[in-house]
Design a protein around this motif. Sequence first.
Motif, PDB file in Angstrom:
ATOM      1  N   TYR A  33      -3.582  -5.707   4.536  1.00 34.24           N
ATOM      2  CA  TYR A  33      -3.326  -4.289   4.676  1.00 34.24           C
ATOM      3  C   TYR A  33      -3.663  -3.618   3.351  1.00 34.24           C
ATOM      4  O   TYR A  33      -3.142  -4.042   2.333  1.00 34.24           O
ATOM      5  N   VAL A  71      -0.608  -7.517   1.462  1.00 32.62           N
ATOM      6  CA  VAL A  71      -0.938  -6.164   1.012  1.00 32.62           C
ATOM      7  C   VAL A  71      -1.917  -6.245  -0.154  1.00 32.62           C
ATOM      8  O   VAL A  71      -1.677  -6.973  -1.107  1.00 32.62           O
ATOM      9  N   HIS A  73      -4.396  -3.399  -2.068  1.00 30.59           N
ATOM     10  CA  HIS A  73      -4.999  -2.066  -2.134  1.00 30.59           C
ATOM     11  C   HIS A  73      -6.154  -2.008  -3.127  1.00 30.59           C
ATOM     12  O   HIS A  73      -6.250  -2.841  -4.030  1.00 30.59           O
ATOM     13  N   GLY A  84      -0.055   1.381  -2.745  1.00 29.54           N
ATOM     14  CA  GLY A  84       1.060   0.689  -2.111  1.00 29.54           C
ATOM     15  C   GLY A  84       2.376   1.407  -2.369  1.00 29.54           C
ATOM     16  O   GLY A  84       3.225   1.539  -1.486  1.00 29.54           O
ATOM     17  N   GLU A  85       2.512   1.928  -3.594  1.00 30.59           N
ATOM     18  CA  GLU A  85       3.738   2.628  -3.962  1.00 30.59           C
ATOM     19  C   GLU A  85       3.856   3.941  -3.202  1.00 30.59           C
ATOM     20  O   GLU A  85       4.921   4.298  -2.696  1.00 30.59           O
ATOM     21  N   ILE A  87       2.617   4.598  -0.324  1.00 28.83           N
ATOM     22  CA  ILE A  87       2.948   4.315   1.069  1.00 28.83           C
ATOM     23  C   ILE A  87       4.422   3.936   1.196  1.00 28.83           C
ATOM     24  O   ILE A  87       5.119   4.398   2.098  1.00 28.83           O
ATOM     25  N   ALA A  88       4.902   3.130   0.263  1.00 35.53           N
ATOM     26  CA  ALA A  88       6.302   2.705   0.318  1.00 35.53           C
ATOM     27  C   ALA A  88       7.229   3.911   0.213  1.00 35.53           C
ATOM     28  O   ALA A  88       8.323   3.920   0.778  1.00 35.53           O
ATOM     29  N   HIS A  90       6.510   6.836   1.384  1.00 32.87           N
ATOM     30  CA  HIS A  90       6.177   7.743   2.500  1.00 32.87           C
ATOM     31  C   HIS A  90       5.498   9.031   2.031  1.00 32.87           C
ATOM     32  O   HIS A  90       5.740  10.104   2.582  1.00 32.87           O
ATOM     33  N   HIS A  93      -0.958  10.179   2.616  1.00 31.41           N
ATOM     34  CA  HIS A  93      -1.882   9.279   1.980  1.00 31.41           C
ATOM     35  C   HIS A  93      -3.145   9.181   2.805  1.00 31.41           C
ATOM     36  O   HIS A  93      -3.093   9.291   4.024  1.00 31.41           O
ATOM     37  N   THR A  95      -5.391   6.559   3.060  1.00 28.23           N
ATOM     38  CA  THR A  95      -5.765   5.252   3.613  1.00 28.23           C
ATOM     39  C   THR A  95      -5.398   5.149   5.083  1.00 28.23           C
ATOM     40  O   THR A  95      -4.283   5.451   5.472  1.00 28.23           O
TER      41      THR A  95
ATOM     42  N   GLU B  90       2.878   8.391   8.041  1.00 29.14           N
ATOM     43  CA  GLU B  90       3.434   7.788   6.817  1.00 29.14           C
ATOM     44  C   GLU B  90       4.353   6.613   7.165  1.00 29.14           C
ATOM     45  O   GLU B  90       4.321   5.576   6.525  1.00 29.14           O
ATOM     46  N   GLN B  93       2.301   3.632   8.374  1.00 32.31           N
ATOM     47  CA  GLN B  93       1.662   2.937   7.247  1.00 32.31           C
ATOM     48  C   GLN B  93       2.659   2.074   6.505  1.00 32.31           C
ATOM     49  O   GLN B  93       2.390   0.911   6.197  1.00 32.31           O
ATOM     50  N   GLN B  97       2.619  -1.940   6.142  1.00 35.65           N
ATOM     51  CA  GLN B  97       2.601  -2.543   4.811  1.00 35.65           C
ATOM     52  C   GLN B  97       3.738  -3.549   4.651  1.00 35.65           C
ATOM     53  O   GLN B  97       3.534  -4.648   4.152  1.00 35.65           O
ATOM     54  N   MET B 100       2.972  -6.712   6.689  1.00 36.67           N
ATOM     55  CA  MET B 100       1.969  -7.553   6.055  1.00 36.67           C
ATOM     56  C   MET B 100       2.544  -8.262   4.839  1.00 36.67           C
ATOM     57  O   MET B 100       2.217  -9.423   4.579  1.00 36.67           O
TER      58      MET B 100
END
Lengths: 97, 354
Positions: A33, A71, A73, A84-85, A87-88, A90, A93, A95, B90, B93, B97, B100
């Motif tokens: 991902y 993961v 990126h 990644g941060e 997305i974490a 929210h 983004h 991607t 969001e 995703q 993530q 995964m």
Amino acid sequence: MKMSQFAAKPLVWLVRAYQLVLSPMRPPTCRYYPSCSAYAVTALSRYGLFRGTWLTIRRLGRCHPWSPGGVDHVPPLPGEPDDGELIARHIPHETTT
Amino acid sequence: MGDFFNSLMHPIELLVAWIMYGFHQVFTTIGLDPASGAAWALSIIGLVIVMRAAMIPLFVKQINASRKMQLIQPELQKIQKKYKGKTDPESRQAMTQETMALYRSEGTNPFSSCLPILVQSPFFFGLFRVLNGLEKISTGENEPIGPITREVAGQAEGATLFGAQLSDTFLGADNTATYIVTIILIILMSATTFLTQRQLMTKNMPASALDNPFAKQQKLIMYIMPVVFAVSGVNFPIGVLLYWFTTNVWSMVQQFYVIRKMPAPGSAAEKALHARLAKRGKPIPGEAERKAAEEAEAAAAAERSSQRVQPKSKKRAKKQGGAGAAAKKQGGSGAAKKKGGSGAVAKKKPQTDS
């Protein structure tokens, strides 16, 4: 937009075409991902034709049956936060899957 | 650039040519007419079988991974619960993530990786080039490719399947047989791909995965697909379409097998498998642990209730004070060995007593 990023546009369109037309015909396959194609789109638009292609080739080389996946990126530009941060947390983004 | 590409493709074309020629020799020795379309069509099918058989180890690996998926179910469900009902991009995703990341930390991954597609596509393209080049090889315009000499190329070029030449394309031909065979192959290709995808969506997805926007998009694309096949199919030689169709059939059967034997947890196929196993009286995977936990609980409850069978008046309890206390101690330590759940049951029971 830098010259190299502009030159990468046709490749980005090609990958997008793959995502829209060919990819849906197959079961999901990527062990990472974001998926290899999403990685390619981000890498090409962020780093341009040469480095973007190089990053994509390296990612495709990693996506083999013996790799653990997970993961992975595209490296962020200097001074930018990691995808990644974002997305974490929210944060909206670019991607895609 | 073109030269570089040609020299890159040449070894693959050579390999494709040799595999096809090898199969053609085999079918000819069996007694098929070497110039027949059947011999050459079967050679193309042979090429698919060789390629897909070479990838069986990867397939086995994937099956083993899906076995391991059963073990990480609780963690997966935790993630799914966390994002239940959240459909904004969001959240999706973040959910993907986290999933995964979990696969990686648990050392398992249900996906087969991108390498197999990358390996297959040059062969597909190589076959395309071999079939497209047959005519030019037979006239001497192009160099022969390995065992496909001028004579062999001429023979393969002239071979027909239901009246259509294997090297013919819909757009480049002007005979009805080619049109009909192409259309039938395009329909078969669409049907196999459609069935493969539909089976995956309706049988092998947990209900929670079916209502997200991605699944809906997938559904829409499933219906657009035949159009894509039709548009690209008319440009491809019939031999390539045959290759494509055979690959689809292989994928479909392989997937059918996986879904039947190793369904995704929480899917309709899993329920069906459990029903089949129960019918034959065979153990259901993962069920043993669940049953064991249930039995332990039931046993603990039974132990409690069996103690409850002999209620004692306060007077008698006082009389046999020493013995009663010893029995209680034993019962207590037995219950303590069981899981926390049984403790709750044990607490409840004495209350109903008083």
